[in-house]
Design an enzyme around this catalytic site. Structure first.
Site, PDB file in Angstrom:
ATOM      1  N   ASP A   1     -42.920  32.407 -44.833  1.00  0.00           N
ATOM      2  CA  ASP A   1     -41.560  32.885 -44.616  1.00  0.00           C
ATOM      3  C   ASP A   1     -41.560  34.377 -45.003  1.00  0.00           C
ATOM      4  O   ASP A   1     -42.037  35.202 -44.240  1.00  0.00           O
ATOM      5  CB  ASP A   1     -40.641  32.026 -45.497  1.00  0.00           C
ATOM      6  CG  ASP A   1     -39.161  32.214 -45.229  1.00  0.00           C
ATOM      7  OD1 ASP A   1     -38.770  32.315 -44.066  1.00  0.00           O
ATOM      8  OD2 ASP A   1     -38.388  32.247 -46.204  1.00  0.00           O
TER       9      ASP A   1
ATOM     10  N   LYS B   1     -45.000  21.848 -53.288  1.00  0.00           N
ATOM     11  CA  LYS B   1     -45.271  20.520 -52.776  1.00  0.00           C
ATOM     12  C   LYS B   1     -45.431  20.518 -51.265  1.00  0.00           C
ATOM     13  O   LYS B   1     -45.974  19.595 -50.682  1.00  0.00           O
ATOM     14  CB  LYS B   1     -44.103  19.577 -53.123  1.00  0.00           C
ATOM     15  CG  LYS B   1     -43.785  19.450 -54.576  1.00  0.00           C
ATOM     16  CD  LYS B   1     -42.505  18.605 -54.736  1.00  0.00           C
ATOM     17  CE  LYS B   1     -42.029  18.657 -56.151  1.00  0.00           C
ATOM     18  NZ  LYS B   1     -40.666  18.079 -56.273  1.00  0.00           N
TER      19      LYS B   1
HETATM   20  P1  IMP Z   1     -42.140  32.601 -48.808  1.00  0.00           P
HETATM   21  O1  IMP Z   1     -42.687  32.815 -50.177  1.00  0.00           O
HETATM   22  O2  IMP Z   1     -40.812  33.283 -48.576  1.00  0.00           O
HETATM   23  O3  IMP Z   1     -43.122  32.854 -47.678  1.00  0.00           O
HETATM   24  O4  IMP Z   1     -41.673  31.100 -48.742  1.00  0.00           O
HETATM   25  C1  IMP Z   1     -42.506  30.105 -48.681  1.00  0.00           C
HETATM   26  C2  IMP Z   1     -41.860  28.843 -49.189  1.00  0.00           C
HETATM   27  O5  IMP Z   1     -40.431  28.775 -48.934  1.00  0.00           O
HETATM   28  C3  IMP Z   1     -42.458  27.725 -48.409  1.00  0.00           C
HETATM   29  O6  IMP Z   1     -43.623  27.240 -49.062  1.00  0.00           O
HETATM   30  C4  IMP Z   1     -41.358  26.713 -48.378  1.00  0.00           C
HETATM   31  O7  IMP Z   1     -41.424  25.876 -49.504  1.00  0.00           O
HETATM   32  C5  IMP Z   1     -40.075  27.497 -48.450  1.00  0.00           C
HETATM   33  N1  IMP Z   1     -39.436  27.656 -47.121  1.00  0.00           N
HETATM   34  C6  IMP Z   1     -39.307  28.780 -46.387  1.00  0.00           C
HETATM   35  N2  IMP Z   1     -38.688  28.553 -45.233  1.00  0.00           N
HETATM   36  C7  IMP Z   1     -38.413  27.221 -45.207  1.00  0.00           C
HETATM   37  C8  IMP Z   1     -37.784  26.347 -44.240  1.00  0.00           C
HETATM   38  O8  IMP Z   1     -37.347  26.711 -43.140  1.00  0.00           O
HETATM   39  N3  IMP Z   1     -37.692  25.038 -44.604  1.00  0.00           N
HETATM   40  C9  IMP Z   1     -38.172  24.552 -45.785  1.00  0.00           C
HETATM   41  N4  IMP Z   1     -38.775  25.326 -46.700  1.00  0.00           N
HETATM   42  C10 IMP Z   1     -38.885  26.648 -46.420  1.00  0.00           C
HETATM   43 MG    MG Z   2     -43.496  25.426 -50.396  1.00  0.00          MG
END
Ligand code: IMP
Ligand code: MG
Length: 196
Positions: free
Chosen positions: A112, A52
């Site tokens: 992230d 979302k």
């Molecule tokens: P990744 O797959 O680890 O790159 O994470 C991506 C997803 O994690 C993002 O689309 C966010 O929904 C969530 N996310 C990562 N870091 C944060 C943060 O600091 N605040 C809120 N959501 C986060």
């Molecule tokens: Mg997300």
């Protein structure tokens, strides 16, 4: 005498610090929109937002792109515990008929670990996308584990959990018009360790 009300511009009580104001966000998106416009000039673009979190960013971004655009969304469910990501499930990936040979701009709220965008990009490439470029509102490079860097990004953040402008904590705060860090007490109350 009536009690003075909080000014509407005051940050949410759970927010410790505003990292990017609504005005700074606007300026960052305008810059990225110019970069994207130059990169895709002359092509039709299929924007794929990751739900979302990307909904607010996508809505603002596409209105600044003077290109021919088709819009799709993918639903990425990360069964996260507090601020730690867990199992990832992708739902609603657009069919091959919408993706094959298209110029795709994959958009998320934050990069992230990179797991989410790497997984979505792989599915889009398997469905025959011609070009896949990635665009994120926020980039948290210190947390990266996947081999993926965003082609376009508005801002970089450090290793802290941020909310607002689409980003949530436990489903809340997506509607804040700025990006802020949460007070450690709010994370602790939810039983979550604040990132060091
Ligand atoms: P990744 O797959 O680890 O790159 O994470 C991506 C997803 O994690 C993002 O689309 C966010 O929904 C969530 N996310 C990562 N870091 C944060 C943060 O600091 N605040 C809120 N959501 C986060
Ligand atoms: Mg997300």
């Amino acid at each position: 005498m009536s009690t003075p009300s909080r000014p509407v511009t005051a940050p949410h009580v759970d927010v410790e610090r505003v990292l990017y104001s609504a005005e700074e966000i606007r300026t960052g998106i305008e810059r990225v929109a110019r970069e994207i416009t130059l990169a895709f000039e002359g092509h039709e673009l299929t924007v794929v937002g990751v739900l979302k979190g990307s909904c607010v960013f996508v809505a603002d971004l596409i209105r600044l792109l003077p290109l021919s655009i088709r819009l799709a969304f993918v639903w990425a469910e990360s069964y996260r515990e507090g601020t730690t990501p867990g199992e990832l499930e992708l739902l609603g990936v657009p069919p091959e008929s919408e993706i094959r040979q298209q110029h795709v701009l994959l958009v998320d709220d934050i990069l992230d670990s990179g797991r989410t965008l790497a997984a979505v990009r792989e599915v889009l490439e398997r469905r025959g996308a011609g070009v896949v470029r990635t665009c994120v509102f926020l980039d948290k490079p210190v947390r990266r584990t996947a081999a993926l860097e965003a082609d376009f990004r508005c801002f970089e953040v450090g290793d802290e959990f941020v909310v607002g402008y689409g980003l949530d904590f436990a489903g809340r705060y997506r509607n804040l018009p700025y990006v802020g860090s949460l007070r450690p007490a709010v994370l602790r109350a939810a039983g979550v360790e604040a990132p060091a």
